[in-house]
Design a protein around this motif. Sequence first.
Motif, PDB file in Angstrom:
ATOM      1  N   UNK A 270       0.662  -1.297  -0.010  1.00 35.81           N
ATOM      2  CA  UNK A 270      -0.057   0.092  -0.012  1.00 35.81           C
ATOM      3  C   UNK A 270       0.989   1.161   0.002  1.00 35.81           C
ATOM      4  N   UNK A 271       1.883   1.123   0.759  1.00 41.41           N
ATOM      5  CA  UNK A 271       2.786   2.529   1.000  1.00 41.41           C
ATOM      6  C   UNK A 271       3.442   2.779  -0.197  1.00 41.41           C
ATOM      7  N   UNK A 272       4.195   1.643  -0.536  1.00 43.35           N
ATOM      8  CA  UNK A 272       5.342   1.819  -1.391  1.00 43.35           C
ATOM      9  C   UNK A 272       4.848   1.618  -3.147  1.00 43.35           C
ATOM     10  N   UNK A 273       3.735   1.140  -3.218  1.00 42.68           N
ATOM     11  CA  UNK A 273       3.370   0.649  -4.667  1.00 42.68           C
ATOM     12  C   UNK A 273       1.901   1.241  -4.992  1.00 42.68           C
ATOM     13  N   UNK A 274       0.913   1.015  -4.124  1.00 38.32           N
ATOM     14  CA  UNK A 274      -0.292   1.054  -4.328  1.00 38.32           C
ATOM     15  C   UNK A 274      -0.838   2.747  -4.687  1.00 38.32           C
TER      16      UNK A 274
ATOM     17  N   UNK B  64       4.833  -4.023 -22.265  1.00 39.84           N
ATOM     18  CA  UNK B  64       4.332  -3.236 -21.455  1.00 39.84           C
ATOM     19  C   UNK B  64       5.035  -3.345 -19.954  1.00 39.84           C
ATOM     20  N   UNK B  65       5.754  -4.163 -20.016  1.00 37.26           N
ATOM     21  CA  UNK B  65       6.387  -4.383 -18.418  1.00 37.26           C
ATOM     22  C   UNK B  65       7.825  -4.340 -18.836  1.00 37.26           C
ATOM     23  N   UNK B  66       8.470  -3.363 -19.255  1.00 41.43           N
ATOM     24  CA  UNK B  66      10.019  -3.539 -19.388  1.00 41.43           C
ATOM     25  C   UNK B  66      10.968  -3.799 -18.226  1.00 41.43           C
ATOM     26  N   UNK B  67      10.569  -3.702 -16.997  1.00 43.12           N
ATOM     27  CA  UNK B  67      11.153  -3.941 -15.792  1.00 43.12           C
ATOM     28  C   UNK B  67      11.236  -5.371 -15.596  1.00 43.12           C
ATOM     29  N   UNK B  68      10.328  -6.321 -16.150  1.00 40.67           N
ATOM     30  CA  UNK B  68      10.492  -7.874 -16.210  1.00 40.67           C
ATOM     31  C   UNK B  68      11.894  -8.055 -16.533  1.00 40.67           C
ATOM     32  N   UNK B  69      12.586  -7.296 -17.424  1.00 41.65           N
ATOM     33  CA  UNK B  69      13.933  -7.691 -17.760  1.00 41.65           C
ATOM     34  C   UNK B  69      14.930  -7.617 -16.724  1.00 41.65           C
ATOM     35  N   UNK B  70      14.602  -6.879 -15.620  1.00 47.36           N
ATOM     36  CA  UNK B  70      15.553  -6.814 -14.216  1.00 47.36           C
ATOM     37  C   UNK B  70      15.244  -7.944 -13.338  1.00 47.36           C
ATOM     38  N   UNK B  71      14.462  -9.144 -13.579  1.00 44.19           N
ATOM     39  CA  UNK B  71      14.220 -10.103 -12.680  1.00 44.19           C
ATOM     40  C   UNK B  71      15.168 -11.189 -12.965  1.00 44.19           C
TER      41      UNK B  71
ATOM     42  N   UNK C 133       4.360  -3.146 -13.984  1.00 46.76           N
ATOM     43  CA  UNK C 133       5.881  -2.534 -14.075  1.00 46.76           C
ATOM     44  C   UNK C 133       5.991  -1.620 -13.039  1.00 46.76           C
ATOM     45  N   UNK C 134       5.042  -0.928 -12.420  1.00 45.53           N
ATOM     46  CA  UNK C 134       5.258   0.040 -11.559  1.00 45.53           C
ATOM     47  C   UNK C 134       5.713  -0.859 -10.388  1.00 45.53           C
ATOM     48  N   UNK C 135       5.190  -1.984  -9.966  1.00 47.28           N
ATOM     49  CA  UNK C 135       5.829  -2.431  -8.701  1.00 47.28           C
ATOM     50  C   UNK C 135       7.171  -3.157  -8.985  1.00 47.28           C
ATOM     51  N   UNK C 136       7.509  -3.387 -10.370  1.00 42.98           N
ATOM     52  CA  UNK C 136       8.925  -3.865 -10.530  1.00 42.98           C
ATOM     53  C   UNK C 136       9.780  -2.807 -10.574  1.00 42.98           C
ATOM     54  N   UNK C 137       9.525  -1.433 -10.657  1.00 44.48           N
ATOM     55  CA  UNK C 137      10.429  -0.521 -10.565  1.00 44.48           C
ATOM     56  C   UNK C 137      11.488  -0.741  -9.423  1.00 44.48           C
TER      57      UNK C 137
ATOM     58  N   UNK D  15      10.560   0.822  -6.181  1.00 47.86           N
ATOM     59  CA  UNK D  15       9.353   0.521  -5.399  1.00 47.86           C
ATOM     60  C   UNK D  15       9.505  -0.918  -4.880  1.00 47.86           C
ATOM     61  N   UNK D  16      10.373  -1.946  -5.845  1.00 43.27           N
ATOM     62  CA  UNK D  16      10.415  -3.222  -5.476  1.00 43.27           C
ATOM     63  C   UNK D  16      11.306  -3.379  -4.219  1.00 43.27           C
ATOM     64  N   UNK D  17      12.271  -2.600  -4.335  1.00 42.18           N
ATOM     65  CA  UNK D  17      13.312  -2.670  -2.911  1.00 42.18           C
ATOM     66  C   UNK D  17      12.456  -2.192  -1.748  1.00 42.18           C
TER      67      UNK D  17
END
Length: 380
Positions: free
Chosen positions: A67-71, A132-139, A307-311, A314-316
């Motif tokens: 909630x705090x860091x993503x939503x 639409x989820x470019x941050x998936x490449x960081x996983x 994608x926002x949540x994988x930023x 945000x993810x950290x």
Amino acid sequence: MDNTTRYQRLLERYQNGDLERRSFLGLIGAAGLAYGVQTPFARFASAQEVTQVRFDGWGGIVSEAFREHAFDPYTAATGINVVDGTFGGGDEYLARVRTSQPGEYNIAHLSGVFDYARYHNLGLSVELNEANIPNLGLCIPALSNAFRAISGGTLSCVPYDYGTTGIAYNRAYISDEEAQAQGAGLLINPDYSGKIGGWADWRTRIWYGALQTGQDPNNITDIEAVWDAVRQHRDLALRYWTSGAELMSLLAEEEIHVTEAWSGRIFALQEQGHDIGYIDPPNGFGWQECLFVLAGSPMEACEELLNFMLEPATSIAVAEGQNYPPALDPTQVDLGDKIPTLPAFDPTGTLSGLTFANPEYWNGNEQEWSETFSRVQRGY
């Protein structure tokens, strides 16, 4: 300054507390108007009339971190509300989904590839547009590939975190040396009768029953011996717990002295000052969690939220809030100071030291084993 850089700087200011929610939303809107460009979310406002996305997860500190860091930042950026619900177990949530209308549930924080396989085989999956989820490449590739193998190369989820279900014990009553020496056997030690806990989850009970009888949890050869160990644990236990909050309360209040436990919840207790030890016995239960998009959901809005949540920022932040290592590859992303200290963290990004459930094996035995455990739980 291009639009992406501008947005990222505004996001960083918002997450650092330098911008209020209203100011953040106003500035990203103004940036789009002033420079004649779209914000990262503008295309969805015109493409879909989406007012909310529903997210269901495990509750407690995990939901608070999301909630705090993503939503809240996502809602500030898009105007789309995130409605979050909770569930106590995967079977309970799946039952809800199967009796719901398409689109009623959107994204779920699921555990394990066996959950992914169940949902996919029931026709509840989608095919995400990974562009639409470019941050998936960081996983971590190993996490994504485990899901791809089930759904023919496409994804209906993004990996998000991983951890272990190890053994937690109160050091006032059980030493580190004793815990290491006994491993899974500590949970069926009669010396701690009435002070033992356990998760009311058939997979976990069988997994630890296998360890207690010297068997490979992914290749059990004597299931009756496992059931005997499950019954032995049941008879020694104070009770089964059904949520992370209950697990933490039982340990913090010293109602129980030993239980299997989720690694992140034990780290949270340690941060609160409780002298709780934690070990992963050989072949201990490793797992990964994903953010699964359900059939009938507003795809573009969900993909943007993922994608926002994988930023990384945000993810950290979520990982530090919920105390589970993120799915981000530590060889690509600097994960800061806290995450490398979390239980189960793998600095190599290979996860070769963790033992994961074989989804085909466990799903193939689900009906028989879950029904048997239900009877065992009732005293049979």
